[in-house]
Each structure stands twice: as C-alpha cells, then as structure tokens.
Write a protein that holds these residues in place. Structure first.
Motif, PDB file in Angstrom:
ATOM      1  N   LEU A  97       0.823  -1.209   0.000  1.00 35.68           N
ATOM      2  CA  LEU A  97       0.000   0.000   0.000  1.00 35.68           C
ATOM      3  C   LEU A  97       0.855   1.257   0.000  1.00 35.68           C
ATOM      4  CD1 LEU A  97      -2.845  -1.013   2.490  1.00 35.68           C
ATOM      5  CD2 LEU A  97      -2.997  -0.795   0.001  1.00 35.68           C
ATOM      6  N   MET A  98       1.987   1.218   0.702  1.00 37.07           N
ATOM      7  CA  MET A  98       2.878   2.376   0.709  1.00 37.07           C
ATOM      8  C   MET A  98       3.474   2.627  -0.678  1.00 37.07           C
ATOM      9  SD  MET A  98       2.586   3.665   3.601  1.00 37.07           S
ATOM     10  CE  MET A  98       1.878   3.207   5.176  1.00 37.07           C
ATOM     11  N   ASP A  99       3.880   1.563  -1.341  1.00 40.64           N
ATOM     12  CA  ASP A  99       4.416   1.708  -2.693  1.00 40.64           C
ATOM     13  C   ASP A  99       3.351   2.234  -3.648  1.00 40.64           C
ATOM     14  OD1 ASP A  99       6.899   0.821  -1.916  1.00 40.64           O
ATOM     15  OD2 ASP A  99       6.515  -1.267  -2.439  1.00 40.64           O
ATOM     16  N   GLU A 100       2.117   1.742  -3.496  1.00 37.68           N
ATOM     17  CA  GLU A 100       1.029   2.206  -4.356  1.00 37.68           C
ATOM     18  C   GLU A 100       0.703   3.669  -4.073  1.00 37.68           C
ATOM     19  OE1 GLU A 100      -3.582   0.995  -5.485  1.00 37.68           O
ATOM     20  OE2 GLU A 100      -2.276  -0.420  -4.448  1.00 37.68           O
ATOM     21  N   THR A 101       0.784   4.068  -2.795  1.00 38.90           N
ATOM     22  CA  THR A 101       0.555   5.477  -2.449  1.00 38.90           C
ATOM     23  C   THR A 101       1.574   6.377  -3.128  1.00 38.90           C
ATOM     24  OG1 THR A 101      -0.357   4.841  -0.303  1.00 38.90           O
ATOM     25  CG2 THR A 101       0.395   7.120  -0.542  1.00 38.90           C
ATOM     26  N   GLU A 102       2.830   5.950  -3.118  1.00 40.31           N
ATOM     27  CA  GLU A 102       3.874   6.749  -3.757  1.00 40.31           C
ATOM     28  C   GLU A 102       3.658   6.848  -5.267  1.00 40.31           C
ATOM     29  OE1 GLU A 102       8.766   7.073  -3.756  1.00 40.31           O
ATOM     30  OE2 GLU A 102       7.753   5.346  -2.879  1.00 40.31           O
ATOM     31  N   LYS A 103       3.224   5.752  -5.891  1.00 35.82           N
ATOM     32  CA  LYS A 103       2.966   5.776  -7.335  1.00 35.82           C
ATOM     33  C   LYS A 103       1.813   6.729  -7.667  1.00 35.82           C
ATOM     34  CE  LYS A 103       4.564   1.037  -8.176  1.00 35.82           C
ATOM     35  NZ  LYS A 103       4.163  -0.338  -8.581  1.00 35.82           N
ATOM     36  N   ILE A 104       0.750   6.694  -6.856  1.00 36.30           N
ATOM     37  CA  ILE A 104      -0.399   7.581  -7.100  1.00 36.30           C
ATOM     38  C   ILE A 104       0.010   9.039  -6.899  1.00 36.30           C
ATOM     39  CG2 ILE A 104      -2.708   8.199  -6.302  1.00 36.30           C
ATOM     40  CD1 ILE A 104      -3.125   5.273  -5.523  1.00 36.30           C
ATOM     41  N   MET A 105       0.817   9.307  -5.864  1.00 37.02           N
ATOM     42  CA  MET A 105       1.272  10.682  -5.626  1.00 37.02           C
ATOM     43  C   MET A 105       2.110  11.190  -6.795  1.00 37.02           C
ATOM     44  SD  MET A 105       2.202  10.686  -1.550  1.00 37.02           S
ATOM     45  CE  MET A 105       2.592  12.447  -1.569  1.00 37.02           C
ATOM     46  N   ASN A 106       2.987  10.343  -7.316  1.00 38.43           N
ATOM     47  CA  ASN A 106       3.798  10.752  -8.467  1.00 38.43           C
ATOM     48  C   ASN A 106       2.919  11.004  -9.692  1.00 38.43           C
ATOM     49  OD1 ASN A 106       6.183  10.552  -6.993  1.00 38.43           O
ATOM     50  ND2 ASN A 106       6.518   8.417  -7.565  1.00 38.43           N
ATOM     51  N   ALA A 107       1.893  10.164  -9.880  1.00 36.98           N
ATOM     52  CA  ALA A 107       0.985  10.358 -11.006  1.00 36.98           C
ATOM     53  C   ALA A 107       0.190  11.656 -10.844  1.00 36.98           C
ATOM     54  CB  ALA A 107       0.043   9.163 -11.130  1.00 36.98           C
ATOM     55  N   GLN A 108      -0.251  11.955  -9.618  1.00 33.47           N
ATOM     56  CA  GLN A 108      -1.007  13.187  -9.393  1.00 33.47           C
ATOM     57  C   GLN A 108      -0.111  14.425  -9.536  1.00 33.47           C
ATOM     58  OE1 GLN A 108      -4.099  13.284  -9.255  1.00 33.47           O
ATOM     59  NE2 GLN A 108      -4.740  11.213  -8.709  1.00 33.47           N
ATOM     60  N   ARG A 109       1.146  14.305  -9.107  1.00 30.95           N
ATOM     61  CA  ARG A 109       2.072  15.425  -9.292  1.00 30.95           C
ATOM     62  C   ARG A 109       2.298  15.707 -10.773  1.00 30.95           C
ATOM     63  NH1 ARG A 109       5.245  12.822  -4.998  1.00 30.95           N
ATOM     64  NH2 ARG A 109       4.945  13.968  -3.038  1.00 30.95           N
ATOM     65  N   ALA A 110       2.354  14.634 -11.572  1.00 29.77           N
ATOM     66  CA  ALA A 110       2.526  14.816 -13.013  1.00 29.77           C
ATOM     67  C   ALA A 110       1.334  15.520 -13.643  1.00 29.77           C
ATOM     68  CB  ALA A 110       2.745  13.458 -13.689  1.00 29.77           C
ATOM     69  N   ARG A 111       0.179  15.450 -12.969  1.00 26.14           N
ATOM     70  CA  ARG A 111      -1.032  16.124 -13.465  1.00 26.14           C
ATOM     71  C   ARG A 111      -1.218  17.503 -12.835  1.00 26.14           C
ATOM     72  NH1 ARG A 111      -1.942  10.690 -13.388  1.00 26.14           N
ATOM     73  NH2 ARG A 111      -3.074   9.786 -15.156  1.00 26.14           N
ATOM     74  N   GLY A 112      -0.221  17.955 -12.080  1.00 24.02           N
ATOM     75  CA  GLY A 112      -0.264  19.306 -11.536  1.00 24.02           C
ATOM     76  C   GLY A 112      -0.717  19.431 -10.107  1.00 24.02           C
ATOM     77  N   VAL A 113      -0.962  18.336  -9.408  1.00 29.20           N
ATOM     78  CA  VAL A 113      -1.389  18.394  -8.009  1.00 29.20           C
ATOM     79  C   VAL A 113      -0.173  18.626  -7.127  1.00 29.20           C
ATOM     80  CG1 VAL A 113      -2.510  17.167  -6.116  1.00 29.20           C
ATOM     81  CG2 VAL A 113      -3.346  16.876  -8.458  1.00 29.20           C
ATOM     82  N   ASN A 114      -0.282  19.576  -6.199  1.00 28.23           N
ATOM     83  CA  ASN A 114       0.800  19.871  -5.271  1.00 28.23           C
ATOM     84  C   ASN A 114       0.313  19.559  -3.861  1.00 28.23           C
ATOM     85  OD1 ASN A 114       2.867  21.034  -3.676  1.00 28.23           O
ATOM     86  ND2 ASN A 114       3.414  22.378  -5.382  1.00 28.23           N
ATOM     87  N   PHE A 115       0.986  18.629  -3.191  1.00 23.09           N
ATOM     88  CA  PHE A 115       0.545  18.176  -1.874  1.00 23.09           C
ATOM     89  C   PHE A 115       1.122  18.999  -0.725  1.00 23.09           C
ATOM     90  CE2 PHE A 115       0.264  14.423  -4.600  1.00 23.09           C
ATOM     91  CZ  PHE A 115      -1.041  14.013  -4.337  1.00 23.09           C
ATOM     92  N   GLY A 116       2.046  19.917  -0.998  1.00 25.29           N
ATOM     93  CA  GLY A 116       2.716  20.615   0.091  1.00 25.29           C
ATOM     94  C   GLY A 116       2.521  22.111   0.131  1.00 25.29           C
ATOM     95  N   GLU A 117       1.695  22.677  -0.737  1.00 23.61           N
ATOM     96  CA  GLU A 117       1.528  24.129  -0.774  1.00 23.61           C
ATOM     97  C   GLU A 117       0.104  24.515  -0.401  1.00 23.61           C
ATOM     98  OE1 GLU A 117       2.678  25.684  -4.513  1.00 23.61           O
ATOM     99  OE2 GLU A 117       4.815  25.264  -4.252  1.00 23.61           O
ATOM    100  N   GLY A 118      -0.044  25.808  -0.026  1.00 22.25           N
ATOM    101  CA  GLY A 118      -1.359  26.337   0.315  1.00 22.25           C
ATOM    102  C   GLY A 118      -1.715  26.127   1.772  1.00 22.25           C
ATOM    103  N   GLY A 119      -2.899  26.583   2.132  1.00 28.92           N
ATOM    104  CA  GLY A 119      -3.372  26.444   3.496  1.00 28.92           C
ATOM    105  C   GLY A 119      -3.837  25.039   3.812  1.00 28.92           C
TER     106      GLY A 119
END
Length: 265
Positions: free
Chosen positions: A170-192
C-alpha cells in the motif's frame, strides 16, 4: 522505493533470521514492555547498545533503519514537543502563558524520543527478519490456548499476517499515485490547510479503490484454492525450538536484570 520499512521482509541467514519466530515475537514484545521501565540515561544507553547489537546480528545496514524512521520523524517530534512544553518540574528555563520549558520537561522529552526510536527499531527488526507467514504461524501457536474461550485464533493470525504483508504494498502504491497526481499538476505541500486537505482527496480515492479491489482478488484466490479456515488444516512448515532460542532468552533475562539494577541506581 518507499522508505517505510515496517512490514518488509529481507531474506537472510543471520543469527536473527534463524531464530524460531515464536521466540522473536515474544522477546520483541517483552523488549517493548521493559522500555517503559527505563527511567534514566544509563538504562536508555543499555537499551540502545542492545538494539544496536541486535541490528549487527541481523546483518542489515543501520542506515536502512535510519531511513525507515525518517517518515515518522514528524510524529516523534510532535510528541516530544508536547512533552517538553506541558511537563513541569525542576528549574524553569522559559515560560509564556500555559507553555513552559523546564528541566524535567526536557529530560522527559529526550526519554520519549528514545522510546519511540527503540520501539520502531525493534518492531521493524522483527518484520525484517521474519516473514509474514512465520509471524502468522507464531501468533497462531502462541494464541492456541485462547481457543478454549472461543477466540477465532486462526482468523486473527491470518488477518495480522495479511495486514503485515500489504503494508509495504500500500505504501508503494501510495507513492505511485502521488507521483501520477504530481505529473497532473497536483501539489501536496503548498497552500493552506483546506487546500492541502483537498489535494489529498485525489490520493485517497484511488488508494481505497485499489485496496478494496486487491482484497476482493485475494478473497477470490483463497476460495479458489479451497481455503475454509485454519481448523484442521495440515502444515508443511514446522518450527522447532533450538539452543539459539534458549540463548536469546538467557541474554534477554540478563538485559532485564541489568536494567532493573540500573533503574534503582
């Protein structure tokens, strides 16, 4: 590769790998228990030396453990900060309203940090040197007396082994999904806070869907192979108690005796 090492198994032929999983499981729980009896720097140094010695016996790099602690460092530091600011006693070095930094708070924060690190190291050492199947067999053997009280021993051991097996997946899959979302412009560390929570939604939905699909596939595969519970099933893996397991218990007994002596010193 995901840096969380809890639940991962590294095959090997070290002293710890060859121990009976029942002895490793019991001694690991007892070690975590006696950590809470440590009350001064001497006892924590003793436990730290013992943990380092166990890591050497496992022939697994210490840097691998340090990298595994890194994802949990914020949780550890948050707990330590709470201990420092809300534990009072001894000389006061700083105070602002209900917050204060005292000598006892700093000492207690350091002890809490050591406890977290030692518990994480010993827990991951258990899973690194013991396969999920061995852990399930050990739990099943240790919980057999509970069958007299109608406790579903086989089902509990199976659930625990499956959970340990799929933590790194599940941890490996989480990392893959995060990388895929980052490639689509999602930023997990910015904003409020609200923006960051919204950014997590595209991560949680595919993760939950994938987890449920994997659980359904696993259930189908178990049914196709005729699994109907552990009652009456034969085994091809048999664990035997060897002299190394007895030696490990003796060493642990000496550790506990020395710790109790240093605790009152």
């Amino acid at each position: 590769m995901n840096k969380i090492i809890l639940g991962r198994y590294i095959p090997g032929k070290s002293f710890l790998h060859r121990l009976d999983p029942r002895s490793k499981l019991v001694l690991s729980f007892l070690f975590i228990l006696i950590i809470f009896f440590a009350n001064n720097w001497r006892t924590y140094i003793l436990l730290g030396i013992f943990t380092f010695f166990c890591i050497l016996l496992s022939k697994i790099s210490l840097g691998f453990f340090l990298k595994g602690v890194r994802p949990l460092i914020w949780l550890i530091l948050f707990t330590v900060v709470l201990q420092i600011f809300f534990t009072r006693g001894g000389p006061t070095y700083w105070q602002f309203g209900p917050l204060s930094i005292t000598h006892f708070g700093l000492v207690n924060g350091g002890y809490v940090f050591c406890r977290f690190v030692l518990i994480i190291f010993m827990s991951t050492l258990l899973t690194l040197t013991t396969s999920p199947l061995e852990i399930a067999d050990a739990l099943e053997n240790l919980m057999l007396p509970l069958k007299k009280f109608k406790v579903p021993v086989y089902e509990i051991s199976l659930m625990i082994s499956i959970a340990l097996r799929f933590v790194p997946t599940l941890m490996d899959e989480t990392e893959k999904i995060m990388n895929a979302q980052r490639a689509r412009g999602v930023n997990f560390g910015e904003g409020g806070l609200i923006k960051q929570l919204k950014a997590i939604v595209p991560l949680l939905i595919p993760l939950f869907v994938g987890a449920f699909n994997r659980a359904e596939d696993l259930a189908t595969a178990m049914e196709a192979r005729g699994y109907r519970g552990g009652e009456g099933r034969t085994k091809y893996r048999f664990h035997a108690w060897h002299k190394n397991d007895t030696l490990s218990c003796i060493i642990f007994g000496l550790l506990a005796a020395i710790l109790l002596f240093l605790r009152s010193w």
